[in-house]
Design a protein around this motif. Structure first.
Motif, PDB file in Angstrom:
ATOM      1  N   UNK A  70     -10.100 -21.687  -6.620  1.00  0.00           N
ATOM      2  CA  UNK A  70     -10.361 -21.130  -5.290  1.00  0.00           C
ATOM      3  C   UNK A  70      -9.133 -21.204  -4.390  1.00  0.00           C
ATOM      4  N   UNK A  71      -9.087 -20.300  -3.428  1.00  0.00           N
ATOM      5  CA  UNK A  71      -7.886 -20.204  -2.589  1.00  0.00           C
ATOM      6  C   UNK A  71      -8.282 -19.617  -1.238  1.00  0.00           C
ATOM      7  N   UNK A  72      -7.628 -20.090  -0.189  1.00  0.00           N
ATOM      8  CA  UNK A  72      -7.837 -19.528   1.144  1.00  0.00           C
ATOM      9  C   UNK A  72      -6.562 -18.824   1.581  1.00  0.00           C
ATOM     10  N   UNK A  73      -6.653 -17.514   1.784  1.00  0.00           N
ATOM     11  CA  UNK A  73      -5.479 -16.713   2.171  1.00  0.00           C
ATOM     12  C   UNK A  73      -5.417 -16.575   3.688  1.00  0.00           C
ATOM     13  N   UNK A  74      -4.205 -16.685   4.221  1.00  0.00           N
ATOM     14  CA  UNK A  74      -3.960 -16.463   5.646  1.00  0.00           C
ATOM     15  C   UNK A  74      -3.096 -15.199   5.776  1.00  0.00           C
ATOM     16  N   UNK A  75      -3.630 -14.217   6.496  1.00  0.00           N
ATOM     17  CA  UNK A  75      -2.916 -12.937   6.625  1.00  0.00           C
ATOM     18  C   UNK A  75      -2.839 -12.538   8.089  1.00  0.00           C
ATOM     19  N   UNK A  76      -1.620 -12.161   8.537  1.00  0.00           N
ATOM     20  CA  UNK A  76      -1.441 -11.626   9.894  1.00  0.00           C
ATOM     21  C   UNK A  76      -1.516 -10.102   9.828  1.00  0.00           C
ATOM     22  N   UNK A  77      -2.389  -9.522  10.629  1.00  0.00           N
ATOM     23  CA  UNK A  77      -2.578  -8.076  10.602  1.00  0.00           C
ATOM     24  C   UNK A  77      -1.475  -7.377  11.390  1.00  0.00           C
ATOM     25  N   UNK A  78      -1.416  -6.051  11.269  1.00  0.00           N
ATOM     26  CA  UNK A  78      -0.387  -5.263  11.946  1.00  0.00           C
ATOM     27  C   UNK A  78      -0.569  -5.224  13.456  1.00  0.00           C
TER      28      UNK A  78
END
Length: 346
Positions: A273-281
């Protein structure tokens, strides 16, 4: 010994009007100074001489005087008074002299090709030609106008008396960031171009064009500004077309209306399992829990977090997260045994 105008135009002494025109077209295109930027001084001299030769040989009165008296006589020493293209004056001794007034090389060129000064300034060729004009099509965009001129010469278009033709569109790329294409933005472009007033007098004007970038526009989208090219006699100004180009982004790649991001994870995270952190445009931070086992081809899809869809207001494509799995470089015997035991028991 004076200049041999027949030799300059590469015609024989019995050349007819059509022969002279054909010779002038060919040589004027070859020796125009803007066509020869690396040899401009020589080209200017040749272009002026070609124009002068055509001016003399295409005029019956001037040609008759030239054939009888040569260049020296033509330019004010012996021709009889009253001939066309000459003006009389008196020197200090009271004798009558004549001065040859050649036509502007610019004007002659314009008669053939329908352009007053299509190359953003042709240099000083005598007779009032414009020099150093900052033309829209050349100084700002560097267009090869000679290609369209060659086509006009070949088809007989663009001359005096012909139906005005539309100049070819000028296309330029407009680089935009992915953020610009996501949110939409306004860009302002400064252009410089030649215009003519009601009397036909040319001048250079600057103008600011406003380009509204709509959310979701794609690479290749075209924005057209009608007739924003140089104004030239006998030619409808060209359209200016900006074509959207997409700059590379550090996080996302675009695939249609979808955005693709790639994250590096360990083998343990891929399996457990993994938690992704993404900054949107648009500056938001997304936390995405990945609970499935991540294989090398697995994609986590986040619906509605892609690019806006212009034809469907309020809708967006998806965000697709791909994974680059980092495998361990080595395992101990105990670790190998443990992994084998865990995987076989399941």
């Amino acid at each position: 010994m004076g200049v041999d105008y027949y030799k300059v135009l590469q015609v024989d002494r019995s050349a007819k009007d059509d022969d002279l025109k054909k010779a002038y077209r060919k040589l004027a295109m070859k020796w125009h100074p803007d066509k020869n930027p690396n040899n401009k001084k020589e080209a200017e001299a040749k272009f002026k001489q070609i124009s002068e030769a055509y001016d003399v040989l295409s005029d019956q009165q001037k040609r008759a005087i030239y054939d009888q008296f040569g260049e020296e006589g033509l330019k004010g020493q012996v021709p009889p008074p009253g001939a066309g293209g000459f003006s009389a004056g008196r020197d200090g001794g009271g004798s009558t002299t004549f001065r040859f007034n050649p036509r502007s090389a610019d004007d002659i060129f314009s008669e053939f090709f329908g352009f007053t000064s299509p190359f953003g300034g042709m240099g000083d060729m005598g007779g009032g030609s414009r020099a150093g004009a900052s033309g829209f099509s050349r100084s700002m965009f560097g267009d090869d106008i000679f290609a369209s001129l060659r086509n006009a010469a070949a088809s007989g278009e663009g001359g005096s008396g012909g139906v005005p033709r539309k100049a070819a569109a000028i296309e330029r790329m407009l680089p935009c960031s992915l953020e610009d294409l996501y949110k939409g933005t306004t860009k302002k472009m400064k252009i410089s171009r030649d215009v003519t007033d009601a009397s036909g007098r040319p001048s250079t004007t600057e103008e600011i064009l406003t380009i509204e970038i709509k959310p979701g526009w794609k690479k290749g989208t075209k924005i057209t500004f009608p007739e924003k090219g140089n104004e030239q006699r006998g030619v409808i100004p060209s359209d200016l077309v900006f074509i959207i180009d997409e700059k590379p982004h550090t996080v996302f790649k675009r695939d249609g209306n979808d955005l693709i991001a790639t994250q590096k994870i360990s083998l343990v995270e891929a399996l457990t399992g993994y938690t992704a952190q993404v900054s949107t445009l648009d500056g938001r931070n997304l936390t995405i829990s990945v609970n499935n086992i991540v294989s090398p081809t697995y994609e986590e899809v986040v619906k509605g977090e892609g690019m806006p869809i212009p034809k469907e207001p309020g809708k967006k494509g998806n965000m697709r997260i791909k994974f680059n799995i980092k495998f361990p470089s080595r395992l101990t015997s105990e670790q190998k045994s443990g992994i084998k035991r865990l995987l076989t028991s399941s």
